[in-house]
Design a protein around this motif. Structure first.
Motif, PDB file in Angstrom:
ATOM      1  N   THR A   3       1.014  -1.117  -0.039  1.00  0.00           N
ATOM      2  CA  THR A   3       0.031   0.061   0.129  1.00  0.00           C
ATOM      3  C   THR A   3       0.943   1.438   0.103  1.00  0.00           C
ATOM      4  OG1 THR A   3      -1.529  -1.438   1.104  1.00  0.00           O
ATOM      5  CG2 THR A   3      -1.798   1.157   1.166  1.00  0.00           C
ATOM      6  N   LEU A   4       1.964   1.082   0.698  1.00  0.00           N
ATOM      7  CA  LEU A   4       2.777   2.446   0.826  1.00  0.00           C
ATOM      8  C   LEU A   4       3.569   2.559  -0.281  1.00  0.00           C
ATOM      9  CD1 LEU A   4       4.183   4.634   2.651  1.00  0.00           C
ATOM     10  CD2 LEU A   4       5.910   2.964   3.142  1.00  0.00           C
ATOM     11  N   LEU A 124      -0.459   5.715  14.814  1.00  0.00           N
ATOM     12  CA  LEU A 124       0.192   5.259  13.549  1.00  0.00           C
ATOM     13  C   LEU A 124      -0.048   3.987  13.234  1.00  0.00           C
ATOM     14  CD1 LEU A 124       0.570   6.683  10.592  1.00  0.00           C
ATOM     15  CD2 LEU A 124       2.941   6.756  11.563  1.00  0.00           C
ATOM     16  N   GLY A 125       0.779   3.267  14.013  1.00  0.00           N
ATOM     17  CA  GLY A 125       0.883   1.922  13.835  1.00  0.00           C
ATOM     18  C   GLY A 125      -0.273   1.188  13.799  1.00  0.00           C
ATOM     19  N   TRP A 128      -2.359   1.759  10.693  1.00  0.00           N
ATOM     20  CA  TRP A 128      -1.617   1.029   9.407  1.00  0.00           C
ATOM     21  C   TRP A 128      -1.866  -0.456   9.555  1.00  0.00           C
ATOM     22  CZ3 TRP A 128       0.661   2.754   5.027  1.00  0.00           C
ATOM     23  CH2 TRP A 128       1.435   1.876   4.375  1.00  0.00           C
ATOM     24  N   THR A 131      -5.543  -0.900   8.768  1.00  0.00           N
ATOM     25  CA  THR A 131      -5.855  -0.831   7.313  1.00  0.00           C
ATOM     26  C   THR A 131      -5.270  -1.740   6.080  1.00  0.00           C
ATOM     27  OG1 THR A 131      -4.470   1.018   7.051  1.00  0.00           O
ATOM     28  CG2 THR A 131      -6.571   1.673   7.465  1.00  0.00           C
ATOM     29  N   SER A 132      -4.190  -2.288   6.622  1.00  0.00           N
ATOM     30  CA  SER A 132      -3.615  -3.149   5.893  1.00  0.00           C
ATOM     31  C   SER A 132      -4.357  -4.474   5.462  1.00  0.00           C
ATOM     32  CB  SER A 132      -2.280  -3.600   6.395  1.00  0.00           C
ATOM     33  OG  SER A 132      -2.447  -4.281   7.844  1.00  0.00           O
ATOM     34  N   VAL A 142      -6.146   5.293   2.844  1.00  0.00           N
ATOM     35  CA  VAL A 142      -5.264   4.649   3.940  1.00  0.00           C
ATOM     36  C   VAL A 142      -4.603   5.705   4.676  1.00  0.00           C
ATOM     37  CG1 VAL A 142      -3.234   3.405   4.404  1.00  0.00           C
ATOM     38  CG2 VAL A 142      -5.201   2.546   2.815  1.00  0.00           C
ATOM     39  N   LEU A 143      -3.992   6.785   3.681  1.00  0.00           N
ATOM     40  CA  LEU A 143      -3.279   7.793   4.018  1.00  0.00           C
ATOM     41  C   LEU A 143      -4.106   8.885   4.931  1.00  0.00           C
ATOM     42  CD1 LEU A 143      -0.710   9.777   3.818  1.00  0.00           C
ATOM     43  CD2 LEU A 143      -1.456  10.508   1.885  1.00  0.00           C
ATOM     44  N   CYS A 146      -4.425   7.060   8.534  1.00  0.00           N
ATOM     45  CA  CYS A 146      -3.155   7.165   9.221  1.00  0.00           C
ATOM     46  C   CYS A 146      -3.156   8.601   9.682  1.00  0.00           C
ATOM     47  CB  CYS A 146      -2.066   6.589   8.431  1.00  0.00           C
ATOM     48  SG  CYS A 146      -2.180   4.808   7.902  1.00  0.00           S
ATOM     49  N   THR A 150      -2.934   9.756  13.598  1.00  0.00           N
ATOM     50  CA  THR A 150      -1.634  10.323  14.183  1.00  0.00           C
ATOM     51  C   THR A 150      -1.990  11.474  14.948  1.00  0.00           C
ATOM     52  OG1 THR A 150      -0.388   9.192  12.526  1.00  0.00           O
ATOM     53  CG2 THR A 150       0.687  11.236  13.822  1.00  0.00           C
TER      54      THR A 150
END
Length: 321
Positions: A3-4, A124-125, A128, A131-132, A142-143, A146, A150
């Motif tokens: 995804t990243l 954030l973790g 992430w 959503t993964s 996803v962005l 996150c 955060t």
């Protein structure tokens, strides 16, 4: 990871460069993690540093401070020092809010920002990882998730701190009328102001522990040589309650002009009692307006269903035939 990579590829529109960027980010994150872990292990395990802490008394002072910092928060000081507010006015405002909440240690601001960083990284973790597992979410969503997680992790300590400060100020404000009445009784019975503060602080230890702790701290400062009015002003600044600030100003004028402290406390007690009565009358006058909302959204729909419901059902039955 995919995804990243997809997100970076959408921004750069080049798969090779996107891979390089992702590899660089992963390497930087791994390097920061191992450096932090090394600093943490070195600071906690090295016998020399532990012996220095024991000899200098830092560990004992932190244990006695009541709000001792955890080792995890202390290890984040090199990072949080860059996030601290640069202006003295912002620092004083944040420090005053921490004192109002009951945190008086010098490292309270650093601990707050360390907690903000720790919660931001944790949020954030978690976001992430959450959503993964959902392949239907796009990279933009996803962005956004996150970034929102955060941000929530960063502002959550401020919200909790504001709640704690307001709750403590409310507790002190609720216990102030009892303390004022006890002060009037003690002073009129022949005790001095310092002895009356000590006696009232001891009496309120069970019912109002926050106010009792502040009054006992005033007694400790007076015994240490601080001026009585200055110690009371310090209590007014620590609590942030306007009623205590008004009492301190009135006592200052009484001591300056040589009037009777008992009469001053008696007059202020009567005025404060009238003020409480006016506040209660104001709250009672607002009840009529506040009842509009529950009447509209709770009672009126039920009344409408009971009164109009059978007629509506009858109309539907007629038209159904």
């Amino acid at each position: 990871m995919e995804t990243l990579l997809e997100l970076v590829n959408q921004q750069l529109d080049n798969e090779l460069y996107a891979r390089y960027v992702v590899i660089g980010l992963v390497a930087a994150a791994a390097l920061a993690f191992f450096l932090s872990l090394t600093v943490l292990i070195t600071g906690l395990v090295t016998p020399f540093r532990q012996r220095v802490r024991v000899l200098t008394g830092h560990s004992g002072g932190k244990a006695r401070s009541g709000d001792s910092r955890s080792k995890v928060l202390s290890s984040l000081d090199p990072l949080t020092k860059h996030l601290l507010p640069g202006k003295d006015w912002d620092k004083n405002k944040l420090h005053a809010q921490l004192v109002h909440a009951g945190f008086r240690t010098p490292s309270a601001i650093s601990s707050l920002y360390a907690l903000k960083v720790l919660l931001s990284i944790s949020a954030l973790g978690i976001a992430w990882m959450a959503t993964s597992f959902n392949s239907k979410l796009t990279a933009d969503k996803v962005l956004m998730i996150c970034a929102g997680a955060t941000y929530m992790g960063y502002i959550l300590p401020n919200m909790v701190l504001d709640h704690l400060a307001k709750r403590r100020m409310r507790a002190i404000r609720n216990g102030f009328p009892d303390a004022l009445d006890l002060l009037v009784v003690c002073v009129e019975s022949g005790l001095g102001l310092t002895a009356a503060l000590q006696r009232v602080g001891n009496e309120l230890d069970v019912s109002h522990p926050e106010l009792s702790g502040e009054m006992q701290l005033v007694n400790v400062e007076i015994r240490a040589g601080v001026n009585r009015i200055e110690a009371l002003r310090g209590m007014a600044q620590r609590t942030g309650v306007e009623d205590i600030r008004g009492l301190v100003a009135l006592l200052d004028q009484s001591v300056r002009f040589g009037s009777s402290i008992a009469d001053t406390l008696r007059v202020y007690s009567e005025e404060f009692r009238d003020k409480r009565m006016q506040a209660a009358e104001e709250q009672a006058a607002k009840i009529g307006t506040k009842m509009i909302f529950p009447l509209t959204f709770c009672i009126w729909p039920g009344f409408f269903v009971v009164a109009i419901g059978p007629a509506i059902l009858k109309v539907f039955e007629v038209f159904g035939r």
